[in-house]
Design a protein around this motif. Structure first.
Motif, mmCIF file in Angstrom:
data_model
loop_
_atom_site.group_PDB
_atom_site.id
_atom_site.type_symbol
_atom_site.label_atom_id
_atom_site.label_comp_id
_atom_site.label_asym_id
_atom_site.label_seq_id
_atom_site.Cartn_x
_atom_site.Cartn_y
_atom_site.Cartn_z
ATOM 1 N N ALA A 213 0.859 -1.192 0.000
ATOM 2 C CA ALA A 213 0.000 0.000 0.000
ATOM 3 C C ALA A 213 0.897 1.245 0.000
ATOM 4 O O ALA A 213 2.032 1.197 0.481
ATOM 5 N N LEU A 214 0.355 2.314 -0.553
ATOM 6 C CA LEU A 214 1.118 3.561 -0.652
ATOM 7 C C LEU A 214 0.662 4.502 0.457
ATOM 8 O O LEU A 214 -0.487 4.929 0.474
ATOM 9 N N LEU A 215 1.588 4.792 1.412
ATOM 10 C CA LEU A 215 1.166 5.558 2.583
ATOM 11 C C LEU A 215 1.224 7.069 2.368
ATOM 12 O O LEU A 215 0.392 7.800 2.845
ATOM 13 N N GLY A 216 2.255 7.541 1.711
ATOM 14 C CA GLY A 216 2.402 8.989 1.540
ATOM 15 C C GLY A 216 3.849 9.298 1.202
ATOM 16 O O GLY A 216 4.634 8.380 0.935
ATOM 17 N N LEU A 217 4.191 10.576 1.227
ATOM 18 C CA LEU A 217 5.557 10.960 0.869
ATOM 19 C C LEU A 217 6.384 11.183 2.127
ATOM 20 O O LEU A 217 5.873 11.648 3.144
ATOM 21 N N GLY A 218 7.654 10.826 2.072
ATOM 22 C CA GLY A 218 8.568 11.081 3.172
ATOM 23 C C GLY A 218 9.911 11.469 2.596
ATOM 24 O O GLY A 218 10.087 11.485 1.372
ATOM 25 N N THR A 219 10.858 11.761 3.493
ATOM 26 C CA THR A 219 12.174 12.144 2.998
ATOM 27 C C THR A 219 13.002 10.895 2.747
ATOM 28 O O THR A 219 12.957 9.937 3.500
ATOM 29 N N GLY A 220 13.742 10.931 1.658
ATOM 30 C CA GLY A 220 14.644 9.832 1.357
ATOM 31 C C GLY A 220 15.934 10.402 0.800
ATOM 32 O O GLY A 220 16.095 11.618 0.707
ATOM 33 N N VAL A 221 16.842 9.510 0.440
ATOM 34 C CA VAL A 221 18.083 9.977 -0.180
ATOM 35 C C VAL A 221 18.476 8.976 -1.249
ATOM 36 O O VAL A 221 18.493 7.771 -1.022
ATOM 37 N N LYS A 222 18.672 9.491 -2.466
ATOM 38 C CA LYS A 222 19.147 8.613 -3.543
ATOM 39 C C LYS A 222 20.389 9.260 -4.119
ATOM 40 O O LYS A 222 20.377 10.445 -4.448
ATOM 41 N N GLY A 223 21.482 8.508 -4.261
ATOM 42 C CA GLY A 223 22.770 9.114 -4.565
ATOM 43 C C GLY A 223 23.117 9.936 -3.318
ATOM 44 O O GLY A 223 23.006 9.433 -2.210
ATOM 45 N N ASP A 224 23.473 11.235 -3.462
ATOM 46 C CA ASP A 224 23.638 12.020 -2.230
ATOM 47 C C ASP A 224 22.631 13.166 -2.179
ATOM 48 O O ASP A 224 22.865 14.183 -1.561
ATOM 49 N N VAL A 225 21.512 12.933 -2.843
ATOM 50 C CA VAL A 225 20.473 13.967 -2.879
ATOM 51 C C VAL A 225 19.304 13.574 -1.983
ATOM 52 O O VAL A 225 18.792 12.461 -2.071
ATOM 53 N N ARG A 226 18.917 14.485 -1.082
ATOM 54 C CA ARG A 226 17.704 14.243 -0.288
ATOM 55 C C ARG A 226 16.492 14.543 -1.156
ATOM 56 O O ARG A 226 16.483 15.527 -1.884
ATOM 57 N N LEU A 227 15.529 13.669 -1.105
ATOM 58 C CA LEU A 227 14.360 13.886 -1.943
ATOM 59 C C LEU A 227 13.103 13.382 -1.268
ATOM 60 O O LEU A 227 13.157 12.698 -0.258
ATOM 61 N N HIS A 228 11.977 13.781 -1.854
ATOM 62 C CA HIS A 228 10.702 13.270 -1.392
ATOM 63 C C HIS A 228 10.441 11.952 -2.103
ATOM 64 O O HIS A 228 10.513 11.892 -3.322
ATOM 65 N N GLY A 229 10.176 10.904 -1.355
ATOM 66 C CA GLY A 229 9.890 9.623 -2.000
ATOM 67 C C GLY A 229 8.680 8.981 -1.338
ATOM 68 O O GLY A 229 8.324 9.324 -0.206
#
Ligand code: XMP
Length: 305
Positions: A231-247
């Motif tokens: 299930a898809l709960l919502g958006l949170g902070t993540g990091v891919k490579g060295d960039v913080r992003l909304h995932g």
């Protein structure tokens, strides 16, 4: 337990007698009940059966293709109605409102298509527990998915009306339906829409559809859960490579249950959980976090909405 061969013979005769020279229409969902019904009726009356499969746009990955190939030798009508359903769901965040919007749209699409076929009889995969549940409540007459139809049919044929679920599964085996239909996990009528918290969009459905497919691949064969999904709960902070992003945050649920009324989470090995989380985040670009739900029912429901 039902005598499968005897039941199949009787049901074929029953459908043939009830249909006579009439055309028969049915809503085929791909679940075990409607699939068994369609397979019996195809044997009984061949082309006089018109199964209608409504692709709501909220189905599992590969489902429509599976149905097409499985029922290729019937008069199957596949209705691509995704746009209508997404339009009907726009702006709706309340779970019950979502269910209502989907149910109503489904009925309108089915009515429209059923009228086009000119069929005068309705075939339904109602099973014994459905009849018990609807006694005193919704009548099983002229309805699809528990909702009343505005079309008058000459009659309703319900060949599975005296069977329990495990008997329907046995009949599926007797009819030679593939194991993936016979042992199918329950899948909610409103489809993936109840596996997205809040408003349903095509983008969210695409993500949760991929995540569901990965969860099923990782868990179904090895751990045989009663039901499992993402299930898809919502958006949170993540990091891919060295960039913080909304995932997106994906929740995985896998439960044991007898009838869905109560449920217990599966105690999965850490390696299986870790492999599944890696696949979901690696294969679905917008997802940055995966959580495993360890709540029993009650207090949590099985689905998220
Ligand atoms: P819950 O979430 O109520 O689910 O613990 C119990 C079982 O019912 C399924 N479910 C649904 N099935 N329409 C359906 O046809 C629905 O609106 C619906 N909501 C939940 C759920 O997948 C589980 O197997």
């Amino acid at each position: 337990m039902v005598d499968v061969e005897k039941f199949i013979d009787q049901a074929i005769r029953q459908i043939r007698d009830a249909a006579g020279e009439d055309k028969v229409v049915m809503a085929l969902s791909g679940g075990v009940d409607s699939s068994v019904c369609a397979a019996l009726a195809a044997r009984a009356i061949g082309d006089a059966l018109v199964p209608i499969y409504v692709d709501t746009g909220l189905m599992r990955k590969g489902e429509t293709e599976r149905i097409r190939s499985l029922f290729a030798d019937t008069n199957l009508r596949v209705v691509d109605a995704g746009d209508e359903f997404f339009a009907a769901l726009r702006g709706i965040t309340d779970p019950e409102e979502k269910r209502k919007a989907i149910g109503e749209r489904f009925i309108r699409v089915f009515e429209r298509e059923a009228k086009r076929t000119g069929a005068t009889m309705l075939l339904q995969g109602t099973i014994y527990p459905d009849r018990i549940e609807s006694e005193g409540g919704i009548k099983s007459h002229h309805n699809v998915g528990g909702m009343p139809l505005d079309i008058e049919f000459k009659g309703v044929i319900e060949p599975l009306a005296d069977l329990y679920k495990d008997e329907v599964r046995a009949v599926a085996g007797g009819l030679g339906l593939p194991p993936e239909i016979q042992h199918r996990m329950p899948f909610p009528g409103p489809g993936l829409a109840v596996r997205v918290l809040g408003e349903v969009t095509e983008e969210k459905i695409a993500i949760v559809r991929e995540a569901n497919a990965i969860v099923e691949e990782c868990l179904v064969e090895e751990f045989r859960p009663w039901q499992c999904f993402a299930a898809l709960l919502g958006l949170g902070t993540g990091v891919k490579g060295d960039v913080r992003l909304h995932g997106w945050i994906v929740a995985v649920r896998a439960v044991r249950s007898r009838d869905g009324m109560t449920a217990d989470p599966l105690l999965l090995p850490y390696e299986a959980l870790s492999r599944m989380a890696s696949r979901i985040t690696a294969e679905i670009p917008g997802v940055s976090r995966v959580v495993y739900d360890i709540t029993p029912k009650p207090p949590a429901t099985i689905e998220y909405e």
